[in-house]
Design a protein around this motif. Structure first.
Motif, PDB file in Angstrom:
ATOM      1  N   VAL A 217      38.472 -14.377  34.120  1.00 22.73           N
ATOM      2  CA  VAL A 217      39.720 -13.511  34.024  1.00 22.73           C
ATOM      3  C   VAL A 217      39.738 -12.392  34.629  1.00 22.73           C
ATOM      4  N   GLU A 218      38.535 -11.413  34.197  1.00 21.34           N
ATOM      5  CA  GLU A 218      38.304 -10.369  35.011  1.00 21.34           C
ATOM      6  C   GLU A 218      38.131 -10.239  36.362  1.00 21.34           C
ATOM      7  N   LEU A 219      37.444 -11.225  36.900  1.00 18.76           N
ATOM      8  CA  LEU A 219      37.135 -11.236  38.373  1.00 18.76           C
ATOM      9  C   LEU A 219      38.454 -11.554  38.927  1.00 18.76           C
ATOM     10  N   ALA A 220      39.599 -12.378  38.336  1.00 14.70           N
ATOM     11  CA  ALA A 220      40.731 -12.686  38.721  1.00 14.70           C
ATOM     12  C   ALA A 220      41.536 -11.381  38.947  1.00 14.70           C
ATOM     13  N   VAL A 221      41.455 -10.586  37.735  1.00 14.13           N
ATOM     14  CA  VAL A 221      42.483  -9.474  37.894  1.00 14.13           C
ATOM     15  C   VAL A 221      41.881  -8.335  38.812  1.00 14.13           C
ATOM     16  N   ASP A 222      40.742  -8.280  38.810  1.00 10.92           N
ATOM     17  CA  ASP A 222      39.884  -7.325  40.031  1.00 10.92           C
ATOM     18  C   ASP A 222      40.779  -7.683  41.239  1.00 10.92           C
ATOM     19  N   ALA A 223      40.402  -9.162  41.387  1.00  8.03           N
ATOM     20  CA  ALA A 223      40.737  -9.452  42.917  1.00  8.03           C
ATOM     21  C   ALA A 223      42.336  -9.508  43.225  1.00  8.03           C
ATOM     22  N   GLY A 224      42.994  -9.737  42.177  1.00 11.10           N
ATOM     23  CA  GLY A 224      44.454  -9.213  42.393  1.00 11.10           C
ATOM     24  C   GLY A 224      45.087  -7.923  42.622  1.00 11.10           C
ATOM     25  N   PHE A 225      44.356  -7.017  42.042  1.00 10.49           N
ATOM     26  CA  PHE A 225      44.910  -5.736  41.924  1.00 10.49           C
ATOM     27  C   PHE A 225      43.828  -4.541  42.166  1.00 10.49           C
ATOM     28  N   SER A 226      42.715  -4.942  42.740  1.00 11.67           N
ATOM     29  CA  SER A 226      41.697  -4.028  43.179  1.00 11.67           C
ATOM     30  C   SER A 226      40.960  -4.350  44.418  1.00 11.67           C
ATOM     31  N   THR A 227      40.604  -3.476  45.368  1.00 14.22           N
ATOM     32  CA  THR A 227      39.755  -3.927  46.327  1.00 14.22           C
ATOM     33  C   THR A 227      38.202  -3.731  45.999  1.00 14.22           C
ATOM     34  N   GLU A 228      37.949  -3.228  44.758  1.00 13.98           N
ATOM     35  CA  GLU A 228      36.671  -3.346  44.119  1.00 13.98           C
ATOM     36  C   GLU A 228      36.412  -4.476  43.097  1.00 13.98           C
ATOM     37  N   ILE A 229      35.360  -5.192  43.313  1.00 15.33           N
ATOM     38  CA  ILE A 229      34.836  -6.232  42.424  1.00 15.33           C
ATOM     39  C   ILE A 229      33.608  -5.654  41.417  1.00 15.33           C
ATOM     40  N   ALA A 230      33.551  -5.796  40.334  1.00 12.03           N
ATOM     41  CA  ALA A 230      32.720  -5.598  39.669  1.00 12.03           C
ATOM     42  C   ALA A 230      31.707  -6.663  39.471  1.00 12.03           C
ATOM     43  N   LEU A 231      30.538  -6.296  40.254  1.00 13.73           N
ATOM     44  CA  LEU A 231      29.310  -7.344  40.470  1.00 13.73           C
ATOM     45  C   LEU A 231      28.566  -7.671  39.064  1.00 13.73           C
ATOM     46  N   SER A 232      28.685  -6.861  38.082  1.00 12.98           N
ATOM     47  CA  SER A 232      28.231  -7.272  36.840  1.00 12.98           C
ATOM     48  C   SER A 232      28.913  -8.401  36.204  1.00 12.98           C
ATOM     49  N   THR A 233      30.133  -8.184  36.265  1.00 15.56           N
ATOM     50  CA  THR A 233      30.951  -9.488  35.831  1.00 15.56           C
ATOM     51  C   THR A 233      30.814 -10.542  36.490  1.00 15.56           C
ATOM     52  N   ALA A 234      30.660 -10.548  37.767  1.00 16.82           N
ATOM     53  CA  ALA A 234      30.282 -11.756  38.628  1.00 16.82           C
ATOM     54  C   ALA A 234      28.987 -12.315  38.276  1.00 16.82           C
ATOM     55  N   GLY A 235      28.020 -11.567  38.090  1.00 18.07           N
ATOM     56  CA  GLY A 235      26.868 -11.962  37.327  1.00 18.07           C
ATOM     57  C   GLY A 235      26.767 -12.527  36.055  1.00 18.07           C
ATOM     58  N   GLU A 236      27.625 -11.990  35.135  1.00 14.96           N
ATOM     59  CA  GLU A 236      27.882 -12.721  33.775  1.00 14.96           C
ATOM     60  C   GLU A 236      28.328 -13.882  33.898  1.00 14.96           C
ATOM     61  N   GLY A 237      29.310 -14.222  34.746  1.00 16.73           N
ATOM     62  CA  GLY A 237      30.031 -15.709  35.189  1.00 16.73           C
ATOM     63  C   GLY A 237      28.963 -16.476  35.689  1.00 16.73           C
ATOM     64  N   ALA A 238      28.036 -16.113  36.576  1.00 22.62           N
ATOM     65  CA  ALA A 238      27.102 -16.828  37.190  1.00 22.62           C
ATOM     66  C   ALA A 238      26.150 -17.447  36.199  1.00 22.62           C
ATOM     67  N   ALA A 239      25.768 -16.423  35.343  1.00 23.93           N
ATOM     68  CA  ALA A 239      24.546 -16.764  34.121  1.00 23.93           C
ATOM     69  C   ALA A 239      25.382 -17.947  33.127  1.00 23.93           C
ATOM     70  N   TYR A 240      26.481 -17.571  32.876  1.00 25.77           N
ATOM     71  CA  TYR A 240      27.106 -18.479  31.976  1.00 25.77           C
ATOM     72  C   TYR A 240      27.201 -19.855  32.545  1.00 25.77           C
ATOM     73  N   LEU A 241      27.646 -19.927  33.898  1.00 22.89           N
ATOM     74  CA  LEU A 241      27.603 -21.165  34.469  1.00 22.89           C
ATOM     75  C   LEU A 241      26.347 -21.951  34.350  1.00 22.89           C
ATOM     76  N   LEU A 242      25.328 -21.198  34.705  1.00 23.63           N
ATOM     77  CA  LEU A 242      23.839 -21.576  34.756  1.00 23.63           C
ATOM     78  C   LEU A 242      23.559 -22.237  33.411  1.00 23.63           C
ATOM     79  N   VAL A 243      23.742 -21.369  32.492  1.00 17.59           N
ATOM     80  CA  VAL A 243      23.396 -22.089  31.159  1.00 17.59           C
ATOM     81  C   VAL A 243      24.122 -23.112  30.760  1.00 17.59           C
ATOM     82  N   VAL A 244      25.431 -23.222  30.980  1.00 17.87           N
ATOM     83  CA  VAL A 244      26.093 -24.380  30.529  1.00 17.87           C
ATOM     84  C   VAL A 244      25.926 -25.460  31.456  1.00 17.87           C
ATOM     85  N   GLY A 245      25.444 -25.278  32.623  1.00 16.35           N
ATOM     86  CA  GLY A 245      25.021 -26.352  33.284  1.00 16.35           C
ATOM     87  C   GLY A 245      23.495 -26.990  32.999  1.00 16.35           C
ATOM     88  N   VAL A 246      22.790 -26.349  32.728  1.00 17.33           N
ATOM     89  CA  VAL A 246      21.388 -26.761  32.197  1.00 17.33           C
ATOM     90  C   VAL A 246      21.722 -27.341  30.854  1.00 17.33           C
TER      91      VAL A 246
END
Length: 259
Positions: A217-246
């Motif tokens: 959701v945070e990435l979506a809101v950033d993508a919708g209304f900002s030209t800057e993307i929080a890389l830390s949020t993307a990292g959190e999402g990737a880490a969450y996906l990795l843990v759930v995937g394992v």
């Protein structure tokens, strides 16, 4: 004993690829033979986003955009962006439940027949990725008829992330409950997490960051209304996906071995 590059090693590698492709093709045919699932993956996202964004009042609302401060935006624009990861998560979770219910016995038989469990897992995860990609494309395309986001590709990525995380959670649910209970879990889980807790128009509680819908959701809101993307949020999402995937891979591997 064969070594890397030897004929035996090449044959084993080819066998694993063949198993993964066969299991993947079988899953695609299963989806194709189920019109309800095709409607779920394609028409449900378009209907939900199209209908919801056209039913909200024609008014504005303050929106806290991560990294860009508070903006005053059209309410329809907010929901055009917000509904995209929500629909991705919902469809992903349902796809995970259906995938588990339809493929569990077949996967176990493949393993008993000598198939490599890793190849079967790769095929099933590939199916979820295909579903997530289709849903992301349809959802972003539908939302763009109401509001063009600043970064459509990032919005699609946030939707794919939501679909994959909830798709894996749907697979886990399908391991322990029947299809009807899994569908209810998918519906209520995504609505409680994303629609209520992660709603960008409300102040999220402290525990919101611990839930699977936070990063998408945070990435979506950033993508919708900002030209800057929080890389830390993307990292959190990737880490969450990795843990759930394992966790999902280990649970599926165990179910194949004991079935």
């Amino acid at each position: 004993m064969s070594v890397d590059g030897a004929p035996g090693s090449s044959a084993a590698s080819g066998s694993r690829r063949s198993t993964a492709l066969a299991a993947f093709a079988s899953g695609v045919r299963e989806y194709a033979r189920t019109p309800v699932l095709l409607a779920l993956f394609v028409f449900l996202p378009a209907y939900l986003i199209g209908a919801f964004t056209r039913l909200v009042p024609a008014t504005t609302a303050p929106l806290d955009v991560p990294g860009s401060g508070t903006q005053t935006v059209e309410l329809a624009s907010v929901y055009a962006v917000f509904m995209v990861p929500l629909v991705g998560a919902l469809v992903g979770a349902l796809a995970g439940v259906f995938l588990m219910q339809t493929a569990r016995d077949a996967d176990a038989r493949l393993v008993v027949a000598g198939a490599n469990p890793a190849s079967v897992l790769l095929a099933r995860f590939g199916l979820l990725a295909v579903v997530g990609t289709v849903v992301a494309g349809v959802s972003v395309g539908t939302a763009a008829t109401v509001f063009v986001p600043e970064r459509p590709l990032v919005l699609a990525g946030a939707t794919l992330l939501a679909a994959l995380v909830y798709g894996l959670l749907g697979v886990l649910a399908g391991l322990v409950v029947d299809r009807l209970a899994g569908v209810y879990l998918a519906l209520f889980g995504t609505m409680l997490d994303i629609f209520l807790v992660q709603n960008p128009l409300a102040d999220p509680p402290e525990y919101a960051r611990l839930l699977p819908g936070h990063a998408p959701v945070e990435l979506a809101v950033d993508a919708g209304f900002s030209t800057e993307i929080a890389l830390s949020t993307a990292g959190e999402g990737a880490a969450y996906l990795l843990v759930v995937g394992v966790v999902t891979a280990l649970a599926l591997y165990g179910s194949m071995r004991v079935s």
